[in-house]
Enzyme design. Structure first.
Site, PDB file in Angstrom:
ATOM      1  N   THR A   1      -7.994  -8.343  -9.181  1.00  0.00           N
ATOM      2  CA  THR A   1      -9.330  -8.439  -9.958  1.00  0.00           C
ATOM      3  C   THR A   1     -10.039  -7.379 -10.236  1.00  0.00           C
ATOM      4  O   THR A   1     -10.150  -6.496  -9.411  1.00  0.00           O
ATOM      5  CB  THR A   1      -9.716  -9.491  -8.923  1.00  0.00           C
ATOM      6  OG1 THR A   1      -9.152 -10.705  -8.752  1.00  0.00           O
ATOM      7  CG2 THR A   1     -10.980 -10.036  -9.344  1.00  0.00           C
TER       8      THR A   1
ATOM      9  N   CYS B   1      -7.418  23.841   3.784  1.00  0.00           N
ATOM     10  CA  CYS B   1      -7.305  24.329   5.344  1.00  0.00           C
ATOM     11  C   CYS B   1      -6.182  24.262   6.137  1.00  0.00           C
ATOM     12  O   CYS B   1      -5.941  22.908   6.162  1.00  0.00           O
ATOM     13  CB  CYS B   1      -8.687  23.927   5.982  1.00  0.00           C
ATOM     14  SG  CYS B   1      -8.948  24.706   7.583  1.00  0.00           S
TER      15      CYS B   1
ATOM     16  N   GLN C   1     -12.584  16.224 -15.647  1.00  0.00           N
ATOM     17  CA  GLN C   1     -13.357  17.273 -15.657  1.00  0.00           C
ATOM     18  C   GLN C   1     -13.842  17.305 -17.083  1.00  0.00           C
ATOM     19  O   GLN C   1     -14.927  18.289 -17.333  1.00  0.00           O
ATOM     20  CB  GLN C   1     -13.068  18.438 -15.155  1.00  0.00           C
ATOM     21  CG  GLN C   1     -12.707  18.341 -13.518  1.00  0.00           C
ATOM     22  CD  GLN C   1     -13.821  18.070 -12.736  1.00  0.00           C
ATOM     23  OE1 GLN C   1     -15.013  18.330 -13.136  1.00  0.00           O
ATOM     24  NE2 GLN C   1     -13.566  17.746 -11.352  1.00  0.00           N
TER      25      GLN C   1
ATOM     26  N   ASN D   1     -10.283  21.619 -12.518  1.00  0.00           N
ATOM     27  CA  ASN D   1     -11.510  21.493 -11.584  1.00  0.00           C
ATOM     28  C   ASN D   1     -11.991  22.580 -10.823  1.00  0.00           C
ATOM     29  O   ASN D   1     -13.280  22.644 -10.290  1.00  0.00           O
ATOM     30  CB  ASN D   1     -10.849  20.120 -10.477  1.00  0.00           C
ATOM     31  CG  ASN D   1      -9.856  20.350 -10.087  1.00  0.00           C
ATOM     32  OD1 ASN D   1      -8.626  20.455 -10.962  1.00  0.00           O
ATOM     33  ND2 ASN D   1      -9.415  20.359  -8.829  1.00  0.00           N
TER      34      ASN D   1
ATOM     35  N   GLY E   1      -9.735   8.607 -11.267  1.00  0.00           N
ATOM     36  CA  GLY E   1      -9.058   9.538 -11.889  1.00  0.00           C
ATOM     37  C   GLY E   1      -7.491   9.651 -11.258  1.00  0.00           C
ATOM     38  O   GLY E   1      -6.536   9.812 -12.029  1.00  0.00           O
ATOM     39  N   THR E   2      -7.400   9.447 -10.028  1.00  0.00           N
ATOM     40  CA  THR E   2      -6.071   9.545  -9.444  1.00  0.00           C
ATOM     41  C   THR E   2      -5.196   8.369  -9.840  1.00  0.00           C
ATOM     42  O   THR E   2      -4.007   8.606 -10.101  1.00  0.00           O
ATOM     43  CB  THR E   2      -6.337   9.470  -7.722  1.00  0.00           C
ATOM     44  OG1 THR E   2      -7.084  10.594  -7.341  1.00  0.00           O
ATOM     45  CG2 THR E   2      -4.928   9.800  -7.186  1.00  0.00           C
TER      46      THR E   2
HETATM   47  N1  PLP Z   1      -8.336  14.997 -11.758  1.00  0.00           N
HETATM   48  C1  PLP Z   1      -8.978  15.714 -11.737  1.00  0.00           C
HETATM   49  C2  PLP Z   1      -9.117  17.082 -12.774  1.00  0.00           C
HETATM   50  C3  PLP Z   1      -9.960  15.918 -10.744  1.00  0.00           C
HETATM   51  O1  PLP Z   1     -10.940  16.798 -10.697  1.00  0.00           O
HETATM   52  C4  PLP Z   1     -10.288  14.611  -9.979  1.00  0.00           C
HETATM   53  C5  PLP Z   1     -11.384  14.740  -8.830  1.00  0.00           C
HETATM   54  O2  PLP Z   1     -11.446  15.588  -8.035  1.00  0.00           O
HETATM   55  C6  PLP Z   1      -9.184  13.785  -9.938  1.00  0.00           C
HETATM   56  C7  PLP Z   1      -8.261  13.824 -11.032  1.00  0.00           C
HETATM   57  C8  PLP Z   1      -9.267  12.453  -9.277  1.00  0.00           C
HETATM   58  O3  PLP Z   1     -10.281  11.697  -9.508  1.00  0.00           O
HETATM   59  P1  PLP Z   1     -10.787  10.426  -8.452  1.00  0.00           P
HETATM   60  O4  PLP Z   1     -11.477  11.061  -7.542  1.00  0.00           O
HETATM   61  O5  PLP Z   1     -11.645   9.559  -9.449  1.00  0.00           O
HETATM   62  O6  PLP Z   1      -9.449   9.740  -7.881  1.00  0.00           O
END
Ligand code: PLP
Length: 387
Positions: free
Chosen positions: A239, A328, A181, A153, A71-72
Site C-alpha cells: 500500500t 568509524c 544527489q 554524495n 534512494g536505497t
Molecule cells: N544514493 C546516494 C548517492 C545517496 O547520497 C543516498 C543517501 O545518502 C542514497 C542513495 C540513499 O537514499 P535514501 O536515504 O533515500 O535511502
C-alpha cells in the site's frame, strides 16, 4: 548558539509546502488509493497528481515513475529487478565510488556468484570510459545492467552519465544511474536521454525521508522485489506511502520552479568563495576533487594530519553540522574509500570533512562557518604541536 547546517547531502529541511502537503495527506487523504470507493479514488487522484509532478521534474512520462521508500530501495530495485527480469544476462557493471546502496548490493551479489565488473576510475574520480568501452565491446550480451551514479554524495564529483548511457544504448545494454544527489538540484530531461533507470530520493531536495522513486523507461522490464501486491503496475508491491508520495510531489513541484531561477549559480559562487577562502587561510588544506566536474553544493576539504572526527566534534560544539566520508571502526576513522580511490593521500583523506549547501544556505552562514573552521583547525594543530 547559532546552528549552521552544512550537511545537505545527508538530508535537507522539508520545505513548508511539503509539510503542508503531508499534513493534508494525513488529515484528509487517508483512505487506501487502491479502494474503489469515492474516498479511495480521491486519494488515488492525489497520488497521480504527485506522480505527474515528479515526471515533470524529470522530463519523462507519468507511467515511468515507480514510487519507492527512497534512494536505497530504488537502487536495489534497479539492480536486483534487472537481474531477475532477464536471467540470461548475469553480469553487473559498476564501480567502487557508488553509494553503499549500489556498492554493497553488488558486493553481495558477487559473493553469491554473480559476476561483477568493477570499472576503474581516474585521478579525478571519474569512471574510465575506455575501460567501459572495452567491456561493452566484449560482453554486451551478458550484461544485465551498468550502474554509474550521477553525482557523488561525498565529493560531489559528477560522472559523464549521458555519455555512458549513450555508449550502453549503442550496445543494447541497460543503464541505471543513482541520481539521488542530482535530482532537484540540477535540471533533467529524461525524455531525450538514453538513461533507462534512475533513482531519486525526496529528502535530498527538501522532501520527506522514506520516500523516493525509480524512473523506469517505458519498455524496460523489471521484476518487483516486494512480492504480494499489484501496486505501481506490479513493480513495487505494498500500500502506497501516501503522505510520503504527496510530500515528494510537492518537493518536485517546488524544485522545478527553483531550478528556473538563478539561485543555483549564486550558490555555486558562494561555495567557490568558501573553498578559496578556506584554502587561503588554512595551511595544508586542500579541496578534494577540485579539478573534477562537481556539483554546485558540495565541498570536501582535507586538513592534513588531522582526524576528521576531531574536527567534526569541535565544529559541532560551535554549531556547525558537517560530516566525514568515513566509517568509524574500532575507535578510529578509516579514510573514505571514495577519496582513496580518487588518489587522495591518506594524510589528507583522514582529515577530510564534507560541507554541503542547500537552497536554504546563506552567505552570512558561510562567512561565520569560515571563521569557526579556521579557529577549530588552529586549535587542533596547536594541541598537536604541544603533544
Ligand atoms: N544514493 C546516494 C548517492 C545517496 O547520497 C543516498 C543517501 O545518502 C542514497 C542513495 C540513499 O537514499 P535514501 O536515504 O533515500 O535511502
Amino acid at each position: 548558539m547559532r546552528e549552521i547546517y552544512l550537511d545537505s547531502n545527508a538530508t535537507t529541511r522539508p520545505a513548508d509546502v511539503v509539510v503542508r502537503a503531508m499534513d493534508e495527506a494525513l488529515r484528509r487523504h487517508w483512505a487506501n488509493p487502491s479502494s474503489v470507493h469515492r474516498a479511495g479514488q480521491a486519494v488515488r487522484h492525489e497520488v497521480e497528481l504527485a506522480r505527474e509532478e515528479v515526471a515533470r521534474l524529470l522530463g519523462c512520462r507519468d507511467r515511468e515513475i515507480v514510487f519507492t521508500s527512497g534512494g536505497t530501495e530504488a537502487d536495489n530495485l534497479a539492480l536486483l529487478g534487472s537481474l531477475a527480469a532477464r536471467p540470461r544476462r548475469r553480469v553487473l557493471v559498476t564501480n567502487r565510488l557508488e553509494h553503499s546502496a549500489v556498492r554493497e548490493t553488488a558486493e553481495k551479489l558477487e559473493a553469491a556468484g554473480t559476476e561483477v565488473v568493477w570499472l576503474e576510475v581516474d585521478g579525478l574520480g571519474v569512471v574510465r570510459l575506455d575501460v567501459l568501452a572495452d567491456v561493452l565491446a566484449r560482453r554486451a550480451d551478458e550484461i544485465a545492467v551498468v550502474s554509474v551514479m550521477w553525482a557523488n554524495n561525498e565529493t560531489g564529483v559528477i560522472q559523464p552519465v549521458e555519455a555512458i548511457a549513450t555508449m550502453c544504448r549503442e550496445h543494447g545494454v541497460r543503464f541505471h544511474t543513482d541520481a539521488v544527489q542530482w535530482v532537484g538540484k540540477m535540471p533533467l530531461r529524461l525524455g531525450e536521454s538514453p538513461i533507462d533507470l534512475l533513482s531519486l530520493s525526496a529528502h535530498k531536495f527538501h522532501g520527506p525521508k522514506g520516500s523516493g522513486a525509480l524512473f523506469v523507461r517505458a519498455g524496460v522490464r523489471l521484476d518487483s522485489r516486494a512480492i504480494g501486491g499489484p501496486q505501481e503496475r506490479g513493480r513495487r508491491g505494498g500500500t502506497e506511502n501516501v503522505p510520503g508520495i504527496l510530500g515528494l510531489g510537492a518537493a518536485a513541484a517546488h524544485a522545478r520552479v527553483w531550478l528556473e531561477t538563478a539561485e543555483r549559480e549564486r550558490l555555486e559562487a558562494v561555495r567557490d568563495d568558501f573553498e578559496r577562502r578556506i584554502v587561503a587561510a588554512i595551511d595544508e588544506a586542500a579541496v578534494n576533487g577540485a579539478a573534477s566536474p562537481r556539483m554546485w553544493n558540495t565541498s570536501n576539504i582535507g586538513f592534513r594530519r588531522l582526524e576528521a572526527e576531531a574536527i567534526l566534534l569541535l565544529l559541532s560544539e560551535r554549531g556547525i553540522c558537517a560530516t566525514a566520508g568515513a566509517a568509524c571502526s574500532s575507535g578510529s576513522l578509516d579514510p573514505s574509500p571514495v577519496l582513496l580511490a580518487m588518489g587522495i593521500a591518506a594524510d589528507y583523506a583522514h582529515g577530510s570533512v564534507r560541507f554541503s549547501l542547500s537552497r536554504d544556505t546563506t552567505r552570512s552562514e558561510i562567512d561565520a562557518a569560515i571563521e569557526i573552521i579556521q579557529e577549530v583547525v588552529a586549535r587542533l594543530r596547536a594541541s598537536m604541536s604541544v603533544a
